[in-house]
Design a protein around this motif. Sequence first.
Motif, PDB file in Angstrom:
ATOM      1  N   PHE A   1       4.144 -10.930  -1.961  1.00  0.00           N
ATOM      2  CA  PHE A   1       5.071 -11.330  -0.973  1.00  0.00           C
ATOM      3  C   PHE A   1       4.418 -13.075  -0.981  1.00  0.00           C
ATOM      4  CE2 PHE A   1       5.728  -7.238   0.799  1.00  0.00           C
ATOM      5  CZ  PHE A   1       7.207  -7.419   0.718  1.00  0.00           C
ATOM      6  N   PRO A   2       5.071 -13.987  -0.551  1.00  0.00           N
ATOM      7  CA  PRO A   2       4.553 -15.322  -0.678  1.00  0.00           C
ATOM      8  C   PRO A   2       3.695 -15.532   0.828  1.00  0.00           C
ATOM      9  CG  PRO A   2       6.894 -15.382   0.078  1.00  0.00           C
ATOM     10  CD  PRO A   2       6.354 -14.148  -0.166  1.00  0.00           C
ATOM     11  N   GLU A   3       2.882 -16.681   0.726  1.00  0.00           N
ATOM     12  CA  GLU A   3       1.892 -16.964   1.910  1.00  0.00           C
ATOM     13  C   GLU A   3       2.284 -16.631   3.137  1.00  0.00           C
ATOM     14  OE1 GLU A   3      -1.574 -16.904   1.733  1.00  0.00           O
ATOM     15  OE2 GLU A   3      -1.007 -16.096  -0.504  1.00  0.00           O
TER      16      GLU A   3
ATOM     17  N   CYS B   1      -6.429  -2.410   1.709  1.00  0.00           N
ATOM     18  CA  CYS B   1      -7.407  -2.417   0.645  1.00  0.00           C
ATOM     19  C   CYS B   1      -8.086  -3.807   0.665  1.00  0.00           C
ATOM     20  CB  CYS B   1      -7.059  -2.264  -0.771  1.00  0.00           C
ATOM     21  SG  CYS B   1      -6.257  -0.262  -0.945  1.00  0.00           S
ATOM     22  N   ARG B   2      -9.378  -3.893   0.372  1.00  0.00           N
ATOM     23  CA  ARG B   2      -9.830  -5.386   0.457  1.00  0.00           C
ATOM     24  C   ARG B   2      -9.586  -6.286  -0.718  1.00  0.00           C
ATOM     25  NH1 ARG B   2     -16.458  -4.489   0.694  1.00  0.00           N
ATOM     26  NH2 ARG B   2     -16.051  -4.088  -1.743  1.00  0.00           N
ATOM     27  N   GLN B   3      -9.336  -5.800  -1.928  1.00  0.00           N
ATOM     28  CA  GLN B   3      -8.627  -6.427  -2.813  1.00  0.00           C
ATOM     29  C   GLN B   3      -7.842  -5.648  -3.975  1.00  0.00           C
ATOM     30  OE1 GLN B   3     -12.174  -7.920  -4.959  1.00  0.00           O
ATOM     31  NE2 GLN B   3     -13.009  -5.740  -5.369  1.00  0.00           N
ATOM     32  N   LEU B   4      -7.004  -6.392  -4.600  1.00  0.00           N
ATOM     33  CA  LEU B   4      -6.109  -5.635  -5.417  1.00  0.00           C
ATOM     34  C   LEU B   4      -6.814  -4.485  -6.456  1.00  0.00           C
ATOM     35  CD1 LEU B   4      -3.101  -5.322  -6.595  1.00  0.00           C
ATOM     36  CD2 LEU B   4      -3.811  -7.284  -8.196  1.00  0.00           C
ATOM     37  N   GLN B   5      -7.986  -4.834  -7.070  1.00  0.00           N
ATOM     38  CA  GLN B   5      -8.624  -3.956  -7.812  1.00  0.00           C
ATOM     39  C   GLN B   5      -8.949  -2.634  -7.034  1.00  0.00           C
ATOM     40  OE1 GLN B   5     -12.608  -5.371  -9.131  1.00  0.00           O
ATOM     41  NE2 GLN B   5     -13.035  -3.254 -10.364  1.00  0.00           N
ATOM     42  N   ASP B   6      -9.275  -2.727  -5.806  1.00  0.00           N
ATOM     43  CA  ASP B   6      -9.610  -1.465  -5.032  1.00  0.00           C
ATOM     44  C   ASP B   6      -8.023  -0.795  -4.840  1.00  0.00           C
ATOM     45  OD1 ASP B   6     -12.303  -2.047  -4.611  1.00  0.00           O
ATOM     46  OD2 ASP B   6     -11.640  -3.337  -2.960  1.00  0.00           O
TER      47      ASP B   6
ATOM     48  N   GLY C   1       0.325  -9.000   0.491  1.00  0.00           N
ATOM     49  CA  GLY C   1       1.254  -9.814   1.529  1.00  0.00           C
ATOM     50  C   GLY C   1       0.422 -11.113   1.945  1.00  0.00           C
ATOM     51  N   LYS C   2       0.845 -11.438   3.018  1.00  0.00           N
ATOM     52  CA  LYS C   2       0.215 -12.899   3.583  1.00  0.00           C
ATOM     53  C   LYS C   2      -1.392 -12.796   3.450  1.00  0.00           C
ATOM     54  CE  LYS C   2       0.522 -15.808   7.502  1.00  0.00           C
ATOM     55  NZ  LYS C   2       1.234 -15.822   9.114  1.00  0.00           N
TER      56      LYS C   2
END
Length: 259
Positions: free
Chosen positions: A255-257, A109-114, A135-136
Amino acid sequence: MDRIAEFRKWKVQCLSKADLSRKGSVDEDVVELVQFLNMRDQFFTTSSCAGRILLLDRGINGFEVQKQNCCWLLVTHKPCVKDDVIVALKKANGDATLKFEPFVLHVQCRQLQDAQILHSVAVDSGFRNSGITVGKRGKTMLAVRSTHGLEVPLSHKGKLMVTEEYIDFLLNVANQKMEENKKRIERFYNCLQHALERETMTDLHPKIKEKNNSSYTHKKQRNQEKAHGQCITKGNDKELENDDHDDIGINITIFPEDY
C-alpha cells in the motif's frame, strides 16, 4: 525515532490494550503460540482464533447480513455433537447456518524479512492461503489462514430444511476439519520454533549465515532450472495432491505511504 524503536513502542501500546474479541481472551489451543510470538522482539499478534464451529441465525434475509449482526446460537472451539445443534436450532427465527471457521492469526512484523519467515513456515504447515501486507510507513503484517472451512444453511425462516441425519453427517465433517486444524496449528508452532532458532543461530554466527545464503542461492537457481524443464502436466498433478488446492506463493500487497 528509528523503525525498530517505533515498532517496539507500537508493540507495547497494542499488547497493553484490552481484548475486545467476543470471547475476551486467547483461545486455549493457541495460547502458547501467541505467547511465543509476543515474546519475540520482531513480532506481536493483533488477533487470533484457534478455529471454531458456529451456528448463526442470520435473520430472514440472512445471506445479506454480516456475521457481526447475527444471533450466535452456538459456538465451540471443540468437537460438536448433534444434540447441541438440534437444541440451538430451536432458537432460530431466520436462516440458520452451520459454519466451521479454521485457524486465523494476524501478526505484525518488524520488517518484511521477518514476515517472510513466518509465511514460509505457515505454508509448509498447511496454511496455504496466508499473505503478507505492507502498509503505511512500512508496517508489515502477516495473516496466517487456511481455506478448509465449511458453511451450510440448515433452516429458512425458522423452519428446519434438512434431516437430523444430515446434520449428524455435517458435524462429522466439521469435527474432522477441527482435528486437522489442530494438527496444522501444532505443526506450525513446532516448525516456527525451529525456524526462529535457526535464524537466531545465523545472526549470532555471520559466517554461517553467509554460507546458508550462498547455499540457498545456488539451490534456488537449480530448482528454477529444474522447474523450467518440467512439463505442465506434472505440475498440475502435484497441485492436485494438495488437500486445499490453495496458492502457495507469497502474497504480498503493498500500500502507498498515504494509505
